[in-house]
Enzyme design. Structure first.
Site, short mmCIF file in Angstrom:
data_model
loop_
_atom_site.label_atom_id
_atom_site.label_comp_id
_atom_site.label_asym_id
_atom_site.label_seq_id
_atom_site.Cartn_x
_atom_site.Cartn_y
_atom_site.Cartn_z
N ALA A 146 2.63 -0.28 11.72
CA ALA A 146 3.62 -1.30 11.34
C ALA A 146 4.41 -1.87 12.52
O ALA A 146 5.38 -2.60 12.30
CB ALA A 146 4.59 -0.77 10.27
N ALA A 147 3.99 -1.59 13.75
CA ALA A 147 4.69 -2.19 14.89
C ALA A 147 4.54 -3.72 14.85
O ALA A 147 5.53 -4.45 14.99
CB ALA A 147 4.14 -1.64 16.20
N GLY A 148 3.30 -4.17 14.62
CA GLY A 148 3.06 -5.61 14.54
C GLY A 148 3.78 -6.22 13.33
O GLY A 148 4.34 -7.32 13.42
N ALA A 183 10.46 0.64 16.16
CA ALA A 183 9.52 1.12 15.13
C ALA A 183 8.50 2.11 15.70
O ALA A 183 8.17 3.10 15.03
CB ALA A 183 8.80 -0.06 14.48
N GLY A 204 0.87 -5.26 22.46
CA GLY A 204 1.33 -3.88 22.50
C GLY A 204 2.59 -3.74 23.34
O GLY A 204 3.48 -4.59 23.29
N SER A 247 9.64 3.47 9.53
CA SER A 247 9.93 3.24 10.95
C SER A 247 10.65 1.92 11.21
O SER A 247 11.10 1.66 12.33
CB SER A 247 8.63 3.28 11.75
OG SER A 247 7.86 2.12 11.50
N ASN A 300 0.83 -1.21 0.00
CA ASN A 300 0.00 0.00 0.00
C ASN A 300 0.86 1.25 0.00
O ASN A 300 1.98 1.24 0.51
CB ASN A 300 -0.88 0.07 1.26
CG ASN A 300 -1.98 -0.98 1.28
OD1 ASN A 300 -2.44 -1.43 0.24
ND2 ASN A 300 -2.39 -1.37 2.47
N GLY A 303 1.50 -1.25 3.76
CA GLY A 303 0.89 -2.54 3.41
C GLY A 303 1.48 -3.59 4.33
O GLY A 303 2.70 -3.63 4.51
#
Ligand code: RIB
Length: 311
Positions: free
Chosen positions: A252-254, A285, A225, A294, A14, A42
């Site tokens: 985008a952390a995950g 990130a 988290g 990040s 994306n 994305g």
């Protein structure tokens, strides 16, 4: 560091349009924001980049549009150590788009237009069956057509390639797919969609993990988290604590966790050490804005782990 073990990521690309606001708008409300940026994102691409920057030998199966931003994204992926030969430019389609609001406490909400991501067909997966078979691990998310995800997981399972599913964004999934998965990595919301268990604490996470184990999945990693992740292997669970950082946004952390976690697994790290490595990458990130901008490089993750202590 580069692993001799090969990873294939299959997923979305994306262009993220990101705007920071004091709070999310209510229906009918218009708000003025700041820090507008267009960043490459994305879930699939973010995870591919996280793996590439972490040191994985990684190929990416994906679709982008016949537009300028698609060409730029492909170029950037190559610079991020991602093999791009299985990325298809789809004629007369535009690259996927995500519209993202970030609020003052670093939460986000996202709306997506799939664009070319919707063209990642089962036929296209079959064209790259050999690539999947040549890998040791296949990492999947849920932003491309479900039937193609299932087709890719089937090819992988038949070739003894480990299947890792990040079930994001949240949705219910057919048993047919869950049966093919070796490792699943939902966040709390996704765990709720898949198990019906509301995950607030470690006890809930253990219960959700139990439900996922009962569907035949050996390793369950529930991302929670800043608290870290609940890692459950064959029913034996533990919290792998996160790191204390000041979050700017969690976009985008995950994804960063997933890409770095799988890279570390392919290097032969235990799931516990790989989760700690993924936590460190995700912690870095969230201190930076945007999706792919990040995502940290390997040297940064190693340096972070050398200097930080777990919560
Ligand atoms: O997980 C974050 C990603 O979700 C963003 O980059 C956005 O593109 C959406 O897919």
């Amino acid at each position: 560091m580069s692993s001799s073990q090969k990873l294939v990521v299959l997923g979305s690309i994306n262009a993220d349009h990101i705007l920071t606001l004091e709070h999310f708008p209510h229906p009918g409300q218009t708000l003025t924001g700041h820090n507008y940026q267009v960043a490459f994102g994305g879930k699939g691409a973010n995870q591919a980049v996280a793996a590439g920057r972490s040191g994985a030998d990684i190929s990416f199966i994906a679709c982008l549009g016949e537009d300028a931003i698609g060409a730029q994204i492909k170029q950037q992926l190559a610079q991020d150590r991602v093999d791009t030969h299985a990325i298809q430019t789809v004629a007369q389609q535009s690259t996927g788009v995500a519209l993202i609001f970030v609020n003052a406490v670093a939460e986000n909400c996202i709306g997506i237009c799939a664009g070319a991501n919707a063209c990642l067909s089962t036929d296209y997966v079959q064209q790259h069956a050999e690539l999947i078979r040549s890998a040791q691990a296949l990492l999947l998310q849920l932003e491309t057509p479900l039937e193609s995800i299932i087709a890719a997981a089937k090819i992988a399972q038949q070739a003894n390639v480990k299947v890792i599913l990040n079930p994001a964004p949240a949705r219910e999934l057919p048993e047919e797919l869950l049966r093919l998965v070796d490792i699943i990595t939902p966040n709390e919301t996704e765990a709720l969609s898949l198990t019906g268990v509301i995950v607030h604490d470690e006890k809930d996470a253990a219960e959700a993990a139990y439900v996922l184990h009962s569907k035949g999945i050996k390793t369950v990693v529930i991302t929670m988290g800043s608290r870290g992740v609940w890692l459950s292997e064959n029913g034996q669970g533990q919290l792998v604590a996160g790191f204390k950082v000041k979050a700017v946004d969690t976009i985008a952390a995950g994804d960063t966790f997933n890409g770095a976690f799988v890279t570390a697994l392919l290097e032969g790290k235990t799931a516990l050490d790989a989760a700690r490595f993924g936590n460190a990458a995700a912690a870095i990130a969230v201190t930076r804005s945007g999706g792919q901008p990040s995502v940290p490089w390997r040297e940064e993750i190693d340096a972070f782990l050398n200097t930080q202590t777990a919560l």
